[in-house]
Design a protein around this motif. Structure first.
Motif, PDB file in Angstrom:
ATOM      1  N   ILE A   8     -38.243 -48.033 -46.966  1.00 24.92           N
ATOM      2  CA  ILE A   8     -37.262 -47.901 -45.893  1.00 24.92           C
ATOM      3  C   ILE A   8     -37.249 -49.208 -45.110  1.00 24.92           C
ATOM      4  N   ARG A   9     -36.061 -49.805 -44.999  1.00 24.41           N
ATOM      5  CA  ARG A   9     -35.912 -51.045 -44.238  1.00 24.41           C
ATOM      6  C   ARG A   9     -36.038 -50.756 -42.751  1.00 24.41           C
ATOM      7  N   SER A  10     -36.262 -51.796 -41.971  1.00 22.98           N
ATOM      8  CA  SER A  10     -36.385 -51.641 -40.522  1.00 22.98           C
ATOM      9  C   SER A  10     -35.105 -51.073 -39.903  1.00 22.98           C
ATOM     10  N   THR A  11     -33.981 -51.207 -40.597  1.00 24.13           N
ATOM     11  CA  THR A  11     -32.702 -50.663 -40.124  1.00 24.13           C
ATOM     12  C   THR A  11     -32.597 -49.157 -40.368  1.00 24.13           C
ATOM     13  N   GLY A  12     -33.560 -48.604 -41.099  1.00 21.25           N
ATOM     14  CA  GLY A  12     -33.520 -47.186 -41.445  1.00 21.25           C
ATOM     15  C   GLY A  12     -32.912 -46.915 -42.808  1.00 21.25           C
ATOM     16  N   GLN A  13     -32.379 -47.946 -43.434  1.00 20.54           N
ATOM     17  CA  GLN A  13     -31.773 -47.786 -44.753  1.00 20.54           C
ATOM     18  C   GLN A  13     -32.850 -47.541 -45.802  1.00 20.54           C
ATOM     19  N   HIS A  14     -32.634 -46.520 -46.621  1.00 18.37           N
ATOM     20  CA  HIS A  14     -33.542 -46.216 -47.725  1.00 18.37           C
ATOM     21  C   HIS A  14     -33.143 -47.071 -48.921  1.00 18.37           C
ATOM     22  N   VAL A  15     -34.102 -47.787 -49.477  1.00 19.60           N
ATOM     23  CA  VAL A  15     -33.862 -48.592 -50.669  1.00 19.60           C
ATOM     24  C   VAL A  15     -34.619 -47.939 -51.818  1.00 19.60           C
ATOM     25  N   VAL A  16     -33.865 -47.495 -52.803  1.00 13.38           N
ATOM     26  CA  VAL A  16     -34.443 -46.882 -53.992  1.00 13.38           C
ATOM     27  C   VAL A  16     -34.408 -47.957 -55.072  1.00 13.38           C
ATOM     28  N   ALA A  17     -35.579 -48.506 -55.381  1.00 13.32           N
ATOM     29  CA  ALA A  17     -35.659 -49.636 -56.306  1.00 13.32           C
ATOM     30  C   ALA A  17     -36.371 -49.204 -57.583  1.00 13.32           C
TER      31      ALA A  17
END
Length: 147
Positions: A87-96
């Motif tokens: 989870i980025r500091s912006t709250g965006q979930h990154v599924v990698a």
């Protein structure tokens, strides 16, 4: 609630550990890149939102990104090595997702946002300065065994 639906709450990334015999393909990021310029990495990119056909969108994105960045075509059979979801500091979930892929054809050359390309053997891995986690990804590719 409407703002939540409009914002990109999830980002899906795919990365390719491309094998050709006993070697793995790596590329050096352009010095103009905002993230880890000049460091070595593996091909990959974002799964784009589309209203078109989404069947096998992960595999299609993987093949497209490898071709666009290196000029290499990969075989259709890929294996999931691991996921590095955060989870980025912006709250965006990154599924990698990280996939093991196999070279099918093409001469590897630096293309989009890439200034150099190499096929490396396992014993050469410490000769390059990689972006974070990439060395671990490549080691997983060299060590992968079907169980």
């Amino acid at each position: 609630m409407a703002d939540f639906a409009i914002n990109k709450t999830h980002l899906i990334l795919v990365n390719a550990v491309v094998k050709k015999g006993d070697r793995i393909l790596i590329s050096q990021r352009s010095w103009e890149e905002t993230h880890e310029p000049g460091k070595w990495t593996i091909p990959g990119g974002k799964v784009e939102r589309t209203n078109k056909e989404v069947w096998n969108v992960i595999e299609k994105t993987l093949a497209r990104e490898v071709l666009e960045e290196t000029g290499v075509k990969i075989k259709k059979n890929v294996a999931l090595l691991l996921n590095n979801t955060f989870i980025r500091s912006t709250g965006q979930h990154v599924v990698a997702f990280l996939f093991l892929c196999y070279w099918m054809s093409g001469e590897a050359k630096p293309l989009d946002d890439t200034i150099s390309i190499h096929w490396i053997k396992k014993e050469e891995i410490n000769n390059f300065k990689f972006a974070p986690n990439v060395k671990k990804y490549i080691k997983n590719g060299f060590d992968f065994k079907i169980k």
